[in-house]
Design a protein around this motif. Structure first.
Motif, short mmCIF file in Angstrom:
data_model
loop_
_atom_site.label_atom_id
_atom_site.label_comp_id
_atom_site.label_asym_id
_atom_site.label_seq_id
_atom_site.Cartn_x
_atom_site.Cartn_y
_atom_site.Cartn_z
N MET A 1 1.05 -1.01 -0.21
CA MET A 1 -0.50 -0.21 0.05
C MET A 1 0.84 0.90 -0.07
SD MET A 1 -3.70 1.30 0.53
CE MET A 1 -4.14 2.74 1.14
N GLU A 2 0.79 2.07 -1.23
CA GLU A 2 1.59 3.28 -0.75
C GLU A 2 0.97 3.90 0.75
OE1 GLU A 2 1.14 7.48 -3.51
OE2 GLU A 2 0.48 5.72 -4.04
N ARG A 3 2.62 5.07 0.67
CA ARG A 3 2.03 5.53 2.73
C ARG A 3 1.54 7.50 1.53
NH1 ARG A 3 5.67 5.24 5.04
NH2 ARG A 3 6.42 3.06 4.18
N ALA A 4 0.67 7.85 2.58
CA ALA A 4 -0.22 8.43 2.34
C ALA A 4 0.89 9.78 3.41
CB ALA A 4 -1.29 8.64 3.59
N LYS A 5 0.93 10.75 3.40
CA LYS A 5 1.38 11.81 4.18
C LYS A 5 0.97 13.19 4.34
CE LYS A 5 6.42 14.01 3.60
NZ LYS A 5 7.12 15.02 2.77
N ILE A 6 1.87 13.31 6.09
CA ILE A 6 0.70 14.92 5.64
C ILE A 6 1.60 16.33 6.72
CG2 ILE A 6 -1.76 13.93 7.00
CD1 ILE A 6 -0.30 13.77 9.93
N ILE A 7 1.91 17.25 6.45
CA ILE A 7 2.69 18.25 7.08
C ILE A 7 1.83 19.12 8.05
CG2 ILE A 7 4.60 20.26 5.98
CD1 ILE A 7 4.29 18.66 2.76
N ALA A 8 2.40 19.13 9.00
CA ALA A 8 1.61 20.38 10.04
C ALA A 8 2.77 21.55 10.26
CB ALA A 8 0.99 19.61 11.25
N ASP A 9 2.47 22.42 10.27
CA ASP A 9 3.12 23.60 11.18
C ASP A 9 2.28 24.39 12.16
OD1 ASP A 9 4.62 25.48 11.12
OD2 ASP A 9 5.51 25.11 9.38
N PRO A 10 2.19 24.77 12.86
CA PRO A 10 2.13 25.39 13.98
C PRO A 10 1.73 26.86 13.31
CG PRO A 10 3.26 24.54 15.35
CD PRO A 10 3.82 23.80 13.85
N GLU A 11 2.71 27.59 12.04
CA GLU A 11 2.52 28.48 11.55
C GLU A 11 1.59 28.83 10.84
OE1 GLU A 11 4.59 31.23 11.85
OE2 GLU A 11 6.33 30.11 13.63
N PHE A 12 1.08 27.69 10.16
CA PHE A 12 0.21 27.45 8.96
C PHE A 12 -1.22 27.26 10.40
CE2 PHE A 12 3.66 27.69 7.14
CZ PHE A 12 4.40 29.32 6.21
N LYS A 13 -2.65 28.05 10.12
CA LYS A 13 -3.55 27.80 11.12
C LYS A 13 -4.71 27.98 9.40
CE LYS A 13 -1.79 30.39 14.06
NZ LYS A 13 -0.53 29.56 15.80
N ILE A 14 -5.59 27.64 10.33
CA ILE A 14 -6.86 27.68 9.86
C ILE A 14 -8.15 28.38 10.70
CG2 ILE A 14 -9.02 26.03 9.52
CD1 ILE A 14 -7.79 24.31 8.00
N GLY A 15 -7.97 28.02 11.84
CA GLY A 15 -8.04 28.99 12.93
C GLY A 15 -8.87 28.38 14.07
N GLU A 16 -9.61 29.34 14.75
CA GLU A 16 -10.11 28.28 16.40
C GLU A 16 -11.66 27.63 16.51
OE1 GLU A 16 -7.45 29.14 19.45
OE2 GLU A 16 -6.77 29.61 17.40
N ILE A 17 -10.93 26.26 17.69
CA ILE A 17 -12.37 26.09 17.44
C ILE A 17 -13.29 26.53 18.61
CG2 ILE A 17 -13.25 23.96 17.81
CD1 ILE A 17 -10.20 23.06 17.22
N ASP A 18 -14.90 26.69 18.21
CA ASP A 18 -15.18 27.15 19.16
C ASP A 18 -16.10 25.47 19.54
OD1 ASP A 18 -17.82 28.19 19.76
OD2 ASP A 18 -18.10 29.97 18.84
N PRO A 19 -15.99 25.74 21.06
CA PRO A 19 -16.29 24.34 22.13
C PRO A 19 -17.58 24.33 21.68
CG PRO A 19 -15.88 26.40 23.26
CD PRO A 19 -15.10 27.02 22.42
N ARG A 20 -18.32 25.15 21.09
CA ARG A 20 -20.03 24.80 20.31
C ARG A 20 -19.60 23.87 19.53
NH1 ARG A 20 -22.73 30.69 20.49
NH2 ARG A 20 -20.83 30.94 19.73
N LEU A 21 -18.92 23.30 18.25
CA LEU A 21 -18.61 23.18 17.68
C LEU A 21 -19.05 20.97 17.72
CD1 LEU A 21 -17.67 22.92 14.39
CD2 LEU A 21 -15.22 21.83 15.32
N PHE A 22 -18.83 21.37 19.37
CA PHE A 22 -19.03 20.02 19.77
C PHE A 22 -20.76 19.74 20.39
CE2 PHE A 22 -14.49 20.18 19.70
CZ PHE A 22 -14.14 19.15 18.31
N GLY A 23 -21.38 20.33 20.12
CA GLY A 23 -22.88 20.06 20.48
C GLY A 23 -23.68 19.05 19.91
N SER A 24 -25.23 18.70 20.77
CA SER A 24 -25.85 17.90 20.13
C SER A 24 -27.34 18.09 20.38
CB SER A 24 -25.42 16.76 21.36
OG SER A 24 -25.97 15.65 21.10
#
Ligand code: AHR
Length: 503
Positions: free
Chosen positions: A1-24
């Protein structure tokens, strides 16, 4: 199986998580309220009739907010039926689900339950059969401290402190012909904007969610959002999205690929919001509330109850149990929501207890966790802080529905203190482990705290009261981290939580 790759760098962000994202979501539907959160006489019931075993599971799942009382139910609801002495409350025919509503739980009891469960309330008002007057009165009843007609009514009913409900929904799925008081986009837009003005005059601190389309395949999708936002953009805080998925034709690969459509749906809604914002020359971006999402199966039993055995109190509607496959799709939906944390500030897994739910109960008996409980619990526990702009390269599969579905879907979250990085990842490959390589720049000096895996040799395995642990997460993932490089093998059809901490 070919490998998958991820790159993460704390300098590059999408945004802050609002705790209400985990509502029901808890609707007066099926056994969510009656026989779910409320069962006086149950051995665990408290003095208000709330099941303590259910409250414990809600707390364990890390739910932050609960939308209430509907759903389709709210479009025919008179909140005044649900307050005051219980023996004087009317029994009503609920035309949304063809059940009998005894009104033993109403806004006061629900807000009290929410306090006991440690969740915030997201209250919906009826813009189907009712309107501005009832909505502004409910805000006054719930949030005004006292000294006015409705706030004094609440105090007289025994609730001296205001409920302080911050987030409110302006109706539910008003574009749907199934909705009581269904409206055109112009009718709804006008009503929503006028209602929102009065609600905010009563309490300027509240936030309002206006209805988007009921789902991406509605014929009016797109035009509905644009028209409704034309009327309401300046007055409201969030636009709603709803989406349910299910496995069709026994085609698991397509089922797993559907979150690609969810992602496209979110992108389209953001584009429409930005189009209206640009047209109006407004700087404020419209945020989103994905306030109904889940895997949902409807069965013949549900059809039978509603069509041939109507007007029962709390009948067992939409209680189809969840499999391991469903849990993986729920994991994919959570990853999709997190990836849009910059714009999606509220999201509600629909629903919470018994009905389309991660928590199930037996009348007079126990309660247990469905398979879908676990990915939600993990995401809500560790999805705190900032979503990083993760780069993902993965081998793909294609089928009749989709040209290119990556086997890997993943998102990375750095916690508030910056000491912890969590990667949520799904391997969509049904038969082979997926080798994963991670270039995690800027977070050297970390170690793997744990690699939690949810997998099952039987994709159809389900948890039951008798066998509650058929599908449960384990700690046996093999992730390792050395010199900024992550390495792991994600088991076939699995949900993974890889937690790294500063050593
Ligand atoms: O969650 C069940 C139902 O699904 C809700 O009442 C409605 O809003 C949606 O169609």
């Amino acid at each position: 199986m070919e490998r998958a790759k991820i790159i993460a760098d704390p300098e590059f962000k999408i945004g802050e998580i609002d705790p209400r994202l985990f509502g029901s979501f808890i609707e007066h539907l099926g056994r969510a309220v009656y026989g779910g959160i409320y069962e006086p006489g149950h051995s665990t019931a408290d003095e208000m009739g709330f099941r303590r075993d259910v409250i414990e599971l809600v707390r364990e799942m890390n739910v932050s907010l609960v939308r209430y009382p509907g759903g389709n139910f709210v479009s025919g609801y008179n909140w005044l039926d649900g307050v005051g002495p219980k023996d004087r409350r009317p029994k009503r025919l609920d035309l949304a689900w063809m059940t009998l509503e005894p009104n033993q739980i109403g806004p006061d009891e629900f807000c009290e339950w929410a306090r006991r469960a440690g969740v915030e309330v997201n209250m919906a008002v009826n813009l189907g059969t009712k309107g501005i007057e009832e909505a502004r009165n409910l805000v006054e009843y719930c949030n005004h401290p006292g000294g006015s007609f409705y706030s004094d009514m609440r105090i007289a009913n025994g609730f001296v402190e205001p409920h302080r409900v911050k987030t409110w929904c302006l109706g539910n799925e008003m574009d749907g012909p199934w909705q009581m008081g269904h409206k055109t986009a112009d009718e709804y837009g006008r009503l929503a904007v006028e209602t929102s003005r009065l609600m905010k005059w009563v309490d300027p601190t509240i936030e309002l969610v206006v209805c988007g389309s009921s789902n991406a395949s509605m014929p009016t999708f797109g035009a509905w959002e644009a028209t409704v936002l034309d009327y309401t953009y300046e007055q409201i805080d969030y636009l709603s999205l709803h989406q349910y998925y299910k496995k069709r034709n026994n085609d698991l690969e397509t089922f797993l690929g559907q979150t690609i459509e969810m992602d496209a749906f979110i992108h389209s809604v953001i584009s429409i919001c930005d189009y209206v914002g640009a047209k109006k020359k407004l700087k404020r971006k419209m945020n989103l509330s994905f306030d109904e999402w889940n895997v949902w199966y409807q069965t013949e039993t549900d059809e039978k109850i509603m069509k041939r055995e109507p007007w029962q109190v709390g009948p067992p509607l939409f209680e189809a149990p969840y499999s391991h496959e469903d849990a993986v799709v729920v994991g994919l939906m959570l990853i999709t929501l997190l990836r849009h944390a910059d714009r999606i500030k509220i999201a509600c897994m629909a629903q919470l207890i018994n009905t389309i739910a991660p928590i199930s109960t037996v009348a007079g008996g126990g309660a247990w966790r469905q398979t879908i409980f676990y990915p939600f619990m993990h995401a809500a526990a560790f999805g705190k802080g900032t979503v990083l702009d993760l780069q993902v390269k993965s081998p793909m599969y294609s089928n009749r529905e989709f040209d290119a579905v990556p086997f890997l879907d993943a998102v990375a979250v750095q916690n508030e203190a910056g000491r912890e990085l969590t990667i949520f990842a799904v391997n969509r490959n049904l038969t082979e482990p997926l080798p994963l390589e991670g270039d995690l720049r800027g977070i050297e000096g970390c170690r793997v705290l744990e690699h939690i895996v949810l997998e099952s040799p039987d994709w159809n395995a389900r948890n039951t009261l008798e066998q509650p642990n058929k599908v449960v997460p384990h700690q046996g993932g093999n992730a390792s981290f050395e010199n900024g490089a992550l390495s792991a093998a994600l088991p076939p059809l699995s949900w993974n939580v890889i937690r790294l901490v500063k050593a």
